[in-house]
Scaffold this motif. Structure first.
Motif, PDB file in Angstrom:
ATOM      1  N   THR A   1      36.556  32.687  49.924  1.00  9.66           N
ATOM      2  CA  THR A   1      37.939  32.308  50.139  1.00  9.66           C
ATOM      3  C   THR A   1      38.517  31.537  48.959  1.00  9.66           C
ATOM      4  N   GLU A   2      37.701  31.248  47.954  1.00  9.45           N
ATOM      5  CA  GLU A   2      38.196  30.576  46.754  1.00  9.45           C
ATOM      6  C   GLU A   2      38.866  31.557  45.791  1.00  9.45           C
ATOM      7  N   PHE A   3      38.710  32.839  46.044  1.00  7.81           N
ATOM      8  CA  PHE A   3      39.306  33.866  45.196  1.00  7.81           C
ATOM      9  C   PHE A   3      40.365  34.636  45.996  1.00  7.81           C
ATOM     10  N   GLU A   4      41.341  35.193  45.280  1.00  4.04           N
ATOM     11  CA  GLU A   4      42.458  35.887  45.921  1.00  4.04           C
ATOM     12  C   GLU A   4      42.048  37.198  46.576  1.00  4.04           C
ATOM     13  N   VAL A   5      40.959  37.778  46.103  1.00  4.81           N
ATOM     14  CA  VAL A   5      40.630  39.147  46.500  1.00  4.81           C
ATOM     15  C   VAL A   5      40.380  39.276  47.998  1.00  4.81           C
ATOM     16  N   GLU A   6      39.739  38.266  48.596  1.00  4.90           N
ATOM     17  CA  GLU A   6      39.441  38.406  50.030  1.00  4.90           C
ATOM     18  C   GLU A   6      40.725  38.443  50.866  1.00  4.90           C
ATOM     19  N   ARG A   7      41.777  37.736  50.413  1.00  6.29           N
ATOM     20  CA  ARG A   7      43.058  37.798  51.131  1.00  6.29           C
ATOM     21  C   ARG A   7      43.689  39.177  50.993  1.00  6.29           C
ATOM     22  N   LEU A   8      43.617  39.763  49.796  1.00  7.02           N
ATOM     23  CA  LEU A   8      44.143  41.115  49.603  1.00  7.02           C
ATOM     24  C   LEU A   8      43.427  42.107  50.508  1.00  7.02           C
ATOM     25  N   TYR A   9      42.112  41.907  50.635  1.00  4.96           N
ATOM     26  CA  TYR A   9      41.293  42.790  51.464  1.00  4.96           C
ATOM     27  C   TYR A   9      41.682  42.682  52.933  1.00  4.96           C
TER      28      TYR A   9
END
Length: 387
Positions: A347-355
């Motif tokens: 959750t520290e990176f944006e990618v999981e939100r995009l996913y």
């Protein structure tokens, strides 16, 4: 055939891009995780006039062309897709009111909706009726100068801020086919019996609320019947959803763009075995695939938007753009996670939100499988050609 934006569209995009980079990107992850409502971002969108995207200039709106409309949703979704939802439902409703409302209704609501002083959404779906809108059970019984409305709506974006809220109802539940007995009523939020009962928890698409709305013996003046004529609600809603599919396609492009940006940056900075991971062919192949998917989705979305500016029927084009772009957004988000490896799951990176955000686009404004049948039927009926 010119695939370039004109000067006005480029200036609009650059203004939006600057706003997103300054006001949305720095706070999106923290605010999404904490459940904080993006009040300051909404204020910024008001200041830019974005709540008037779909409102004609004569009523105080931007009267934006559809390519500019798409650019707005693309750029905002690049920062935070959930925030774009606040603008999306509002814009669909404004478009519907501008196209189908009586002159009195337009004068009453559109100027305040254009500035964001008022906000709105659209209440179509129900616990037992999503894609099958003809299966709704909310009824509106005529009683003198009023309609008395009873029913429940689900997944309503902007429900806690919408005033008025257009609600799809059955004014003639016995009509056959069912759509002939369906109408839209503009319901005021302070109407007795109108209640927003719950916020629905979601995997993604956070930043805006999605709510259950219950209507119990809500009295709505007959003057609030959209367009002033019963039995046209289904057609009114479907015509507005054409713009909704453009905004979903554009949101998908925004998510795909962010997946590309994050992946490219990570491939340059992250090292393994003594070199940037971007030097490895496996990473290069995924980066190239994201870039190709992204650009193809963008061009199809702009094409569908430009067709709408031509004033032609474009349910086929908007459906094609929405289903293709949303499929690409999901694929790009998944590839971005693979490029990030374990960090993509953090959750520290944006990618999981995009996913988490990407799958909604394949569901919203008509599921992709249903849209595939819509496109196919249009082709078979000769209403659209591919050449």
């Amino acid at each position: 055939m010119d695939f370039r934006l004109n000067d006005e569209q480029r200036l609009f995009r650059d203004t939006l891009r600057s706003f997103v980079d300054k006001e949305i990107v720095p706070v999106a992850r923290d605010w999404e995780q904490s459940g904080r409502y993006p009040t300051e971002i909404v204020t910024g969108m008001r200041d830019l006039g974005l709540f008037g995207l779909a409102v004609p200039e004569e009523y105080g709106g931007l009267g934006a062309d559809m390519v500019s409309f798409a650019l707005a949703f693309e750029e905002i979704s690049r920062g935070w897709m959930g925030v774009a939802g606040i603008l999306g439902s509002h814009s669909v409703s404004c478009f519907m009111l501008a196209r189908h409302g009586t002159e009195e209704q337009k004068q009453q609501y559109l100027p305040a909706l254009a500035t964001g002083e008022r906000r709105t959404g659209i209440a179509l779906t129900e616990p037992g009726a999503g894609t099958d809108l003809q299966g709704i059970r909310t009824t509106a019984r005529r009683d003198g100068d009023d309609y008395v409305v009873n029913g429940t709506k689900m997944w309503i974006t902007n429900a806690r801020y919408a005033d008025p809220l257009p609600v799809l109802v059955k004014t003639d539940p016995s009509a056959s086919p069912a759509h002939r007995g369906m109408s839209i009523l503009l319901v005021h939020a302070d109407s007795p019996g109108f209640e927003v009962t719950a916020d629905i928890g979601k995997l993604g698409y956070k930043g805006t609320e999605s709510c259950e709305v219950v209507l119990t013996d809500v009295r709505v003046p007959a003057s609030q019947l959209l367009g002033g004529v019963e039995g046209r609600g289904m057609q009114q809603a479907l015509s507005a959803l054409e713009t909704g599919r453009i905004n979903i396609a554009a949101r998908s492009v925004g998510v795909a763009q962010r997946a590309y940006d994050e992946s490219l940056s990570y491939a340059r900075e992250r090292t393994a075995f003594g070199q940037p991971i971007g030097d490895f062919q496996a990473i290069q192949l995924r980066l190239a695939e994201i870039a190709v998917r992204l650009q193809a989705a963008r061009l199809m979305t702009y094409w569908a938007a430009s067709r709408m500016d031509e004033g032609v029927r474009m349910d086929t084009e908007s459906g094609m753009a929405k289903l293709f772009a949303s499929d690409q957004a999901m694929a790009c988000a998944a590839d971005a996670m693979r490029i990030h490896g374990g960090y993509g799951y953090s959750t520290e990176f944006e990618v999981e939100r995009l996913y988490r955000d990407a799958p909604l686009m394949s569901i919203g404004e008509g599921t992709n499988d249903v849209l595939r049948t819509v496109v196919a039927k249009s082709l078979l009926a000769g209403r659209a050609t591919i050449s």
